[in-house]
Design a protein around this motif. Structure first.
Motif, PDB file in Angstrom:
ATOM      1  N   PHE A 136       0.852  -1.188   0.000  1.00 30.52           N
ATOM      2  CA  PHE A 136       0.000   0.000   0.000  1.00 30.52           C
ATOM      3  C   PHE A 136       0.890   1.240   0.000  1.00 30.52           C
ATOM      4  O   PHE A 136       2.024   1.208   0.476  1.00 30.52           O
ATOM      5  CB  PHE A 136      -0.915   0.042   1.233  1.00 30.52           C
ATOM      6  N   LEU A 137       0.357   2.356  -0.524  1.00 33.05           N
ATOM      7  CA  LEU A 137       1.093   3.614  -0.529  1.00 33.05           C
ATOM      8  C   LEU A 137       0.193   4.745  -0.048  1.00 33.05           C
ATOM      9  O   LEU A 137      -1.013   4.773  -0.355  1.00 33.05           O
ATOM     10  CB  LEU A 137       1.589   3.946  -1.940  1.00 33.05           C
ATOM     11  N   PRO A 138       0.766   5.724   0.684  1.00 30.42           N
ATOM     12  CA  PRO A 138      -0.015   6.888   1.116  1.00 30.42           C
ATOM     13  C   PRO A 138      -0.076   7.934   0.011  1.00 30.42           C
ATOM     14  O   PRO A 138       0.956   8.419  -0.462  1.00 30.42           O
ATOM     15  CB  PRO A 138       0.784   7.408   2.323  1.00 30.42           C
ATOM     16  N   VAL A 139      -1.269   8.256  -0.427  1.00 25.94           N
ATOM     17  CA  VAL A 139      -1.438   9.235  -1.505  1.00 25.94           C
ATOM     18  C   VAL A 139      -2.470  10.277  -1.086  1.00 25.94           C
ATOM     19  O   VAL A 139      -3.266  10.052  -0.171  1.00 25.94           O
ATOM     20  CB  VAL A 139      -1.890   8.554  -2.814  1.00 25.94           C
ATOM     21  N   HIS A 140      -2.454  11.423  -1.756  1.00 26.58           N
ATOM     22  CA  HIS A 140      -3.442  12.460  -1.489  1.00 26.58           C
ATOM     23  C   HIS A 140      -4.739  12.165  -2.245  1.00 26.58           C
ATOM     24  O   HIS A 140      -4.728  11.578  -3.330  1.00 26.58           O
ATOM     25  CB  HIS A 140      -2.912  13.830  -1.909  1.00 26.58           C
ATOM     26  N   ARG A 141      -5.835  12.567  -1.629  1.00 27.07           N
ATOM     27  CA  ARG A 141      -7.120  12.445  -2.303  1.00 27.07           C
ATOM     28  C   ARG A 141      -7.103  13.246  -3.601  1.00 27.07           C
ATOM     29  O   ARG A 141      -6.490  14.312  -3.677  1.00 27.07           O
ATOM     30  CB  ARG A 141      -8.245  12.953  -1.385  1.00 27.07           C
ATOM     31  N   ARG A 142      -7.807  12.716  -4.602  1.00 30.84           N
ATOM     32  CA  ARG A 142      -7.911  13.441  -5.866  1.00 30.84           C
ATOM     33  C   ARG A 142      -8.782  14.688  -5.681  1.00 30.84           C
ATOM     34  O   ARG A 142      -9.848  14.608  -5.061  1.00 30.84           O
ATOM     35  CB  ARG A 142      -8.569  12.574  -6.929  1.00 30.84           C
ATOM     36  N   PRO A 143      -8.387  15.833  -6.240  1.00 29.67           N
ATOM     37  CA  PRO A 143      -9.300  16.972  -6.265  1.00 29.67           C
ATOM     38  C   PRO A 143     -10.526  16.660  -7.116  1.00 29.67           C
ATOM     39  O   PRO A 143     -10.427  15.936  -8.113  1.00 29.67           O
ATOM     40  CB  PRO A 143      -8.465  18.099  -6.899  1.00 29.67           C
ATOM     41  N   LYS A 144     -11.664  17.180  -6.697  1.00 27.21           N
ATOM     42  CA  LYS A 144     -12.887  17.024  -7.478  1.00 27.21           C
ATOM     43  C   LYS A 144     -13.198  18.359  -8.143  1.00 27.21           C
ATOM     44  O   LYS A 144     -13.326  19.384  -7.463  1.00 27.21           O
ATOM     45  CB  LYS A 144     -14.051  16.582  -6.596  1.00 27.21           C
ATOM     46  N   VAL A 145     -13.304  18.348  -9.458  1.00 27.37           N
ATOM     47  CA  VAL A 145     -13.537  19.555 -10.243  1.00 27.37           C
ATOM     48  C   VAL A 145     -14.918  19.463 -10.881  1.00 27.37           C
ATOM     49  O   VAL A 145     -15.195  18.539 -11.654  1.00 27.37           O
ATOM     50  CB  VAL A 145     -12.462  19.731 -11.336  1.00 27.37           C
ATOM     51  N   ALA A 146     -15.795  20.405 -10.531  1.00 29.89           N
ATOM     52  CA  ALA A 146     -17.116  20.487 -11.156  1.00 29.89           C
ATOM     53  C   ALA A 146     -17.076  21.533 -12.259  1.00 29.89           C
ATOM     54  O   ALA A 146     -16.521  22.630 -12.063  1.00 29.89           O
ATOM     55  CB  ALA A 146     -18.174  20.855 -10.120  1.00 29.89           C
ATOM     56  N   ILE A 147     -17.644  21.203 -13.418  1.00 30.29           N
ATOM     57  CA  ILE A 147     -17.571  22.095 -14.580  1.00 30.29           C
ATOM     58  C   ILE A 147     -18.990  22.448 -15.025  1.00 30.29           C
ATOM     59  O   ILE A 147     -19.801  21.567 -15.323  1.00 30.29           O
ATOM     60  CB  ILE A 147     -16.789  21.433 -15.724  1.00 30.29           C
ATOM     61  N   LEU A 148     -19.261  23.761 -15.039  1.00 27.09           N
ATOM     62  CA  LEU A 148     -20.579  24.294 -15.384  1.00 27.09           C
ATOM     63  C   LEU A 148     -20.444  25.248 -16.562  1.00 27.09           C
ATOM     64  O   LEU A 148     -19.728  26.254 -16.475  1.00 27.09           O
ATOM     65  CB  LEU A 148     -21.190  25.029 -14.190  1.00 27.09           C
ATOM     66  N   ALA A 149     -21.105  24.944 -17.651  1.00 30.12           N
ATOM     67  CA  ALA A 149     -21.140  25.853 -18.800  1.00 30.12           C
ATOM     68  C   ALA A 149     -22.406  26.692 -18.726  1.00 30.12           C
ATOM     69  O   ALA A 149     -23.414  26.285 -18.127  1.00 30.12           O
ATOM     70  CB  ALA A 149     -21.105  25.073 -20.098  1.00 30.12           C
ATOM     71  N   THR A 150     -22.362  27.858 -19.304  1.00 31.00           N
ATOM     72  CA  THR A 150     -23.538  28.728 -19.345  1.00 31.00           C
ATOM     73  C   THR A 150     -23.720  29.261 -20.758  1.00 31.00           C
ATOM     74  O   THR A 150     -22.749  29.484 -21.481  1.00 31.00           O
ATOM     75  CB  THR A 150     -23.392  29.915 -18.375  1.00 31.00           C
ATOM     76  N   GLY A 151     -24.969  29.470 -21.144  1.00 29.02           N
ATOM     77  CA  GLY A 151     -25.223  30.106 -22.436  1.00 29.02           C
ATOM     78  C   GLY A 151     -26.379  29.492 -23.193  1.00 29.02           C
ATOM     79  O   GLY A 151     -26.382  28.285 -23.477  1.00 29.02           O
TER      80      GLY A 151
END
Length: 403
Positions: free
Chosen positions: A167-182
């Motif tokens: 096992f290896l200690p790793v950082h949690r993945r960032p969660k990116v939410a993407i919202l388009a408008t128009g």
């Protein structure tokens, strides 16, 4: 508000961006995750001297002369050591990966011998240490071989396994939410109506974020109403996003509602105009723990701003040791005009001369709506504010785009 310099804007985006919490993952789940701690070897590799070839383990002094004859007293295979020791005039048959028996200090490969029952004749003189992998030649117990902040490659995982880490200690993945408008946006594969365009920004943004190790949430396209935009922002918060990326609606027109909706939801805005081209109407803020980057709607502006600001932020939250893009030296392949007060990021192709000189060739048309030129580009040619006209052959700096 005055235009903010790019360096100040990037500093604002990265302010307080600490690596996300860590988790332990099995090796087969840790590929391309970012290591949270240094990792040291739990064992010495190899733990004992091993043969690097198939042949015979001998004392070099006994096999120093051509046509010397030795008696074979046993056999060693990988995982099956020889219990005795090699004495004068003796040899042990050995295979690659076998433990070198006590008393032996050389390996004579099988091609350099002639075997006759339990006797071998030496046809190539032995040399002390030849074809032997000494104990610890790869690494020793306690050696720190994997450093925190690296993004784990397949080679790193093999090394971690060899170091005896399941096992290896790793950082949690960032969660990116993407919202388009128009209201003007329609999905690929449909027929645009009058004044409509095919939505493209999100596909690049999702791919770019994922390539940097983030998980992404697709919030779709919000209509040009305050209610729809607000609903999208609330969905981002409900998803647990670390970063909200909006695209479109970042200017100051009557239908550009993103900033209005963000402020109404309690976002503390840091900036909303940058001294850069393309991408002047970019904005940034914080909505509680969620970081917000509002990208312009033009596809090239959207991508360039995401590359320059979203990518370093993802890297910082991921715990990467290197978060900034590396600038490379090149020379101009054609003349460029004088610049104004904005830092310019020209899309450019790269060529390498026979002498190794890197040539940056700006594409002919730099309009921020031109996707074909963006796709053909291999780098961004960086032009400082108020840079004077420069002729072909002048030194310059470039940022390589992902390949």
């Amino acid at each position: 508000m005055a235009l903010m310099p790019v360096s100040d804007a990037l500093a604002a985006v990265l302010a307080g961006a600490e690596p996300l919490p860590e988790e332990m993952l099995a090796l087969d789940q840790a590929f391309q995750r970012v290591l949270a701690h240094d990792v040291a070897a739990r064992r010495t590799q190899p733990p004992q001297a091993m043969s690097a070839m198939d042949g015979y383990a001998v004392r070099a002094a006994d096999a120093a002369k051509i046509d010397s004859q030795l008696t074979v007293i046993g056999e060693v295979a990988a995982g099956r050591p020889f219990a005795g020791s090699v004495g004068a005039g003796e040899a042990v048959r050995i295979f690659t990966g076998g433990v070198v028996p006590d008393g032996a200090d050389a390996i004579v490969i099988q091609e350099d011998t002639v075997a006759d029952g339990r006797r071998i004749t030496i046809k190539e003189a032995a040399v002390t240490g030849r074809h032997i992998r000494p104990a610890g030649v790869d690494f020793s117990e306690g050696d720190v071989l994997l450093r925190k902040g690296i993004r784990l490659t397949e080679r790193d995982l093999a090394l971690a396994a060899g170091m005896n880490h399941p096992f290896l200690p790793v950082h949690r993945r960032p969660k990116v939410a993407i919202l388009a408008t128009g209201d003007e946006l329609v999905m690929p594969g449909t027929t645009p109506g009058p004044g409509q365009i095919v939505y493209s920004n999100g596909y690049a943004l999702h791919a770019l974020a994922r390539s940097e190790g983030a998980d992404t949430v697709d919030l779709g396209v919000a209509a040009d109403t305050l209610d729809a935009t607000t609903a999208g922002i609330r969905r981002a918060r409900a998803s647990g996003a670390d970063i909200l990326i909006t695209t479109g609606g970042a200017s100051v027109g009557d239908h550009d509602l993103v900033q209005q909706a963000l402020k109404a939801e309690g976002t503390a805005m840091t900036f909303w105009k940058i001294a850069m081209r393309p991408g002047k109407p970019m904005m940034h803020g914080r909505l509680a723990a969620m970081r917000v980057i509002g990208l312009p709607g033009n596809p090239v502006s959207s991508y360039v701003c995401a590359f320059l600001f979203m990518v370093p932020l993802i890297r910082a939250l991921s715990g990467r040791s290197v978060i900034h893009h590396r600038r490379e030296r090149a020379v101009l392949g054609r003349d460029v005009g004088a610049n104004d007060q904005r830092e310019d990021y020209l899309r450019a192709r790269l060529e390498t001369r026979d002498d190794g000189t890197l040539i940056a060739l700006p594409v002919n048309h730099q309009d921020s709506s031109l996707l074909a030129n963006l796709a053909a580009a291999q780098a961004l040619l960086v032009r400082a504010p108020f840079a004077p006209k420069a002729e072909a052959g002048t030194p310059c700096e470039v940022l390589r785009l992902p390949v």
